[in-house]
Enzyme design. Sequence first.
Site, mmCIF file in Angstrom:
data_model
loop_
_atom_site.group_PDB
_atom_site.id
_atom_site.type_symbol
_atom_site.label_atom_id
_atom_site.label_comp_id
_atom_site.label_asym_id
_atom_site.label_seq_id
_atom_site.Cartn_x
_atom_site.Cartn_y
_atom_site.Cartn_z
ATOM 1 N N GLU A 105 30.203 42.226 -83.792
ATOM 2 C CA GLU A 105 30.242 41.026 -82.940
ATOM 3 C C GLU A 105 30.248 39.756 -83.789
ATOM 4 O O GLU A 105 30.921 38.772 -83.464
ATOM 5 C CB GLU A 105 29.074 41.050 -81.947
ATOM 6 C CG GLU A 105 29.279 42.131 -80.884
ATOM 7 C CD GLU A 105 28.078 42.358 -79.985
ATOM 8 O OE1 GLU A 105 26.963 42.557 -80.518
ATOM 9 O OE2 GLU A 105 28.238 42.323 -78.752
ATOM 10 N N GLU A 125 26.555 50.636 -79.199
ATOM 11 C CA GLU A 125 25.407 50.298 -78.339
ATOM 12 C C GLU A 125 25.179 51.304 -77.226
ATOM 13 O O GLU A 125 24.040 51.520 -76.787
ATOM 14 C CB GLU A 125 25.587 48.901 -77.733
ATOM 15 C CG GLU A 125 25.335 47.746 -78.691
ATOM 16 C CD GLU A 125 26.560 47.352 -79.496
ATOM 17 O OE1 GLU A 125 27.536 48.138 -79.547
ATOM 18 O OE2 GLU A 125 26.569 46.254 -80.081
HETATM 19 N N1 3HC Z 1 18.291 48.216 -86.942
HETATM 20 C C1 3HC Z 1 17.154 48.578 -87.579
HETATM 21 N N2 3HC Z 1 17.109 49.582 -88.493
HETATM 22 C C2 3HC Z 1 18.245 50.233 -88.745
HETATM 23 C C3 3HC Z 1 19.450 49.915 -88.114
HETATM 24 C C4 3HC Z 1 19.456 48.851 -87.175
HETATM 25 N N3 3HC Z 1 20.572 48.461 -86.544
HETATM 26 N N4 3HC Z 1 20.413 50.743 -88.564
HETATM 27 C C5 3HC Z 1 19.823 51.560 -89.459
HETATM 28 N N5 3HC Z 1 18.520 51.249 -89.578
HETATM 29 C C6 3HC Z 1 17.538 51.856 -90.480
HETATM 30 C C7 3HC Z 1 17.339 53.335 -90.204
HETATM 31 O O1 3HC Z 1 16.338 53.535 -89.222
HETATM 32 C C8 3HC Z 1 16.923 53.837 -91.566
HETATM 33 O O2 3HC Z 1 15.578 53.502 -91.737
HETATM 34 P P1 3HC Z 1 14.617 54.452 -92.587
HETATM 35 O O3 3HC Z 1 15.236 54.547 -93.946
HETATM 36 O O4 3HC Z 1 13.308 53.757 -92.530
HETATM 37 O O5 3HC Z 1 14.624 55.771 -91.860
HETATM 38 C C9 3HC Z 1 17.729 52.972 -92.534
HETATM 39 O O6 3HC Z 1 18.100 51.810 -91.791
HETATM 40 C C10 3HC Z 1 18.990 53.635 -93.045
HETATM 41 O O7 3HC Z 1 19.719 54.134 -91.947
HETATM 42 P P2 3HC Z 1 20.346 55.599 -91.948
HETATM 43 O O8 3HC Z 1 19.384 56.573 -92.517
HETATM 44 O O9 3HC Z 1 20.869 55.848 -90.597
HETATM 45 O O10 3HC Z 1 21.525 55.402 -93.000
HETATM 46 P P3 3HC Z 1 22.973 56.040 -92.995
HETATM 47 O O11 3HC Z 1 23.626 55.568 -94.222
HETATM 48 O O12 3HC Z 1 22.895 57.508 -92.711
HETATM 49 O O13 3HC Z 1 23.722 55.395 -91.726
HETATM 50 C C11 3HC Z 1 24.414 53.621 -90.277
HETATM 51 C C12 3HC Z 1 23.976 54.034 -91.687
HETATM 52 C C13 3HC Z 1 25.774 54.281 -89.932
HETATM 53 C C14 3HC Z 1 24.568 52.140 -90.249
HETATM 54 C C15 3HC Z 1 23.370 54.113 -89.253
HETATM 55 O O14 3HC Z 1 22.095 53.683 -89.685
HETATM 56 C C16 3HC Z 1 23.551 53.597 -87.867
HETATM 57 O O15 3HC Z 1 24.337 54.150 -87.116
HETATM 58 N N6 3HC Z 1 22.810 52.542 -87.492
HETATM 59 C C17 3HC Z 1 22.782 52.028 -86.167
HETATM 60 C C18 3HC Z 1 24.047 51.270 -85.851
HETATM 61 C C19 3HC Z 1 23.964 50.707 -84.462
HETATM 62 O O16 3HC Z 1 23.673 51.402 -83.509
HETATM 63 N N7 3HC Z 1 24.239 49.407 -84.325
HETATM 64 C C20 3HC Z 1 24.159 48.758 -83.077
HETATM 65 C C21 3HC Z 1 22.801 48.205 -82.936
HETATM 66 S S1 3HC Z 1 22.512 47.513 -81.328
HETATM 67 C C22 3HC Z 1 23.247 46.000 -81.364
HETATM 68 O O17 3HC Z 1 23.826 45.648 -82.335
HETATM 69 C C23 3HC Z 1 23.080 45.182 -80.142
HETATM 70 C C24 3HC Z 1 23.991 44.021 -80.114
HETATM 71 O O18 3HC Z 1 25.112 44.333 -79.356
HETATM 72 C C25 3HC Z 1 23.301 42.837 -79.477
#
Ligand code: 3HC
Length: 697
Positions: A105, A125
């Site tokens: 975004e 999301e």
């Molecule tokens: N917020 C907070 N913490 C997050 C995060 C996020 N968006 N994304 C990842 N983390 C944290 C994980 O919990 C993890 O923490 P830990 O080491 O303490 O367990 C650390 O970051 C590393 O994450 P991964 O172990 O998942 O690392 P990978 O390399 O395997 O994957 C990733 C990376 C593909 C970015 C994966 O973490 C992921 O899919 N993250 C979520 C992405 C997501 O859903 N984004 C949308 C968020 S909602 C949003 O944006 C709302 C908006 O529209 C207003």
Amino acid sequence: MSGPVTYSRDGNIAVITIDNPPVNALGKAVRDGIVAAIASFEADADAEAAVIVGAGRTFPAGADISEFGKPPMAPSLTSVCNGIENAAKPVIASIHGTSLGGGLEVALGAHWRIAQKTAKVGLPEVHLGIIPGAGGTQRTPRLIGAEAAVEMITTGRHVGAAEALKLGLVDAIDDSGDVVAAGIAFAQKLLADGKGVRRTSDMEVSVSDPAFFDKARSAAAAKSKGQMNLVQCVNAIECAKLPIAEGLVKEREIFTLCHDDPQRAALVHAFFSERAVAKVPEAKATPRPLNLIGIIGGGTMGAGITAAAINAGISVVMVEMNPEAVARGEANVRRNYASSVTKGRMTQDQLDAMLTAKLTLSDSYDALADCDLIIEAVFETMEVKKEVFAKIDAIAKPGAILASNTSYLDIDAIAACTKRPEDVLGLHFFSPAHIMRLLEIVVGAKTAPEVVATGFQLARMMKKIGVRAGVCDGFIGNRILGKYMTVANYMVEDGASPYLIDEAVREFGYPIGPFQMGDLAGLDIGFLNRRGKEGTRNPNLRYGAGFLDTMYGNGWLGQKTDIGFYDYAGGARSGPPNPGIMPMIEAARETLGITPRAFTKAEIIRRYIAAMTNEAAKVVGEGIALRPLDVDMASLFGYGYPRWRGGPMQHADEVGLASILADIREFEKEDEHFWAPAPLLVKLVEEGKKFGDLNNA
Ligand code: 3HC
Ligand code: NAI
């Protein structure tokens, strides 16, 4: 400028760097930083364009999920994105890694986007129970059309850079690996070409079919199986037909509605628990190598585990009892790839080459001598397991790990017949093992920490969710399953039809009900399990399975005999009820002297949930599961528990532990043995606590 966002300048181009490891999540400090950096850019007369980049491994991967459920903190991400878009000079997002959710975004707020070839973008999301809430539902359809936006947002899938370029989500691709240089070069070319600010908000949404949104809503509703935000994603995207300011207000309303729903809390719980589940006391130990795995038994499970290992790039030696059994085992492995070949995911030649390279077959245990890990998947009796473990103990090299795929048996007793109990653990896969994501890692009294760590390493390599379990009958998952299957059987005897129970459980969110599951697994498994426990069963416990024994006697074993609770004539995968079932159940009730009573679906679910919660509380209280979240993850990844409810412990917290305990106490009056309340549940209710409190302890 200090903090996670820095503003610098390279000649006439400003560089805004977001540095908030590990994934540059857009928490409050980052949002503040971006606002300040855009202000600096606007005020900087020498900056003609700005490039936004993420430091480290990725462009922001989204909003900071840990801020969900807390009071909102200004500035909102929507206003941050609007601020970027409203800049009077061009802003370019230079993307690498995973630009997801709020991260995308932010990029959509920018006027232009360039992505590294390996980058992925997406709006995931939907998997967190919300909708894109910072302009994603308004700007994406303006850029790529409503149809593509609905597909992308309702699936939440990650889109590769090449596809993103084709869709029009990004404007260029770079392969240099240097996001700053790529962004600056893009900006210079833009200026040289006389191009500048290009606001997505000024674009109009294209929809070719006027009925598109109604159709998309129906499709989303059909797919959602109770998860409410899918339809809301479509509703929000439809608002992109409005002027952007109005659309953004609608998007915020829908976002808030979803955010405040328990489904959001449940899905966020699932997101964090999926990661926390690997955080076990043994996680710091160094895993042993996993180059060659031995698998004993080429039946349903052995063949599935073999495929899972090969798919993870690990070589396998599979051992069966004799040449004929070896041939059957190989055929079973090949069957696991049959649909890959028919669907064109691999050719027959590729499959043959892969199996030649990765799979060795033998009828001699000597072939296991070089294996780093040996997994036993033979018949489920203690005598056979002990015999097999004594044999492999004599052959396996020092340091090799010896594992059993047993569903119920005592790992400590199995370990005791080897001279290396510290190298023994349970690795409980689920059927089909190359598909199901749960792997219970069963830790015996003497299992060494690095052996446990290797179990988790194997789970990671196989892209499975490893859940640490202690030794007991059925470990975490099957032990709890045993209780809610039993309560389902009791309800059938007491008057509920198995079909009503299946329907109620499906409506709760499971893909299939308990009796459909029995048909799928084969009713012989439960029968043999009951016979095996004949001498040791608690005589005070109501039996409840008489009608199942009759079914076994009739040869109604489920899908494998084409008839069980349902009729699978001709090998169908589903079918109408078996007309013989209800008369047989009525006869069973009569024999037992039970006058049947009516059950509502609500009561069925109350009893089902009470049985599940009570046993799960015992599993946690006894230390079989480390935390409630481990139960939740086992349930989600091994038993089809609806993810949008977060898992049985999360759901119990949502329902209220006091109310579930009150149900259990009410049912206890009918049957004090089955319904004895779990001490942990009683304690939590007395202390006014939740299961969730134990996850963070
Ligand atoms: N917020 C907070 N913490 C997050 C995060 C996020 N968006 N994304 C990842 N983390 C944290 C994980 O919990 C993890 O923490 P830990 O080491 O303490 O367990 C650390 O970051 C590393 O994450 P991964 O172990 O998942 O690392 P990978 O390399 O395997 O994957 C990733 C990376 C593909 C970015 C994966 O973490 C992921 O899919 N993250 C979520 C992405 C997501 O859903 N984004 C949308 C968020 S909602 C949003 O944006 C709302 C908006 O529209 C207003
Ligand atoms: P299966 O009957 O399909 O296969 C067992 C195989 O082991 C047979 O091919 C048999 O020839 C072979 N075998 C027996 N004794 C042997 C020996 N001494 N040496 C070498 N091979 C031998 O059984 P299935 O379903 O694969 O189950 C295997 C184990 O996995 C059991 O412990 C079971 O409880 C467990 N399990 C089964 C699940 C299922 O859904 N089927 C799920 C999870 C675990």
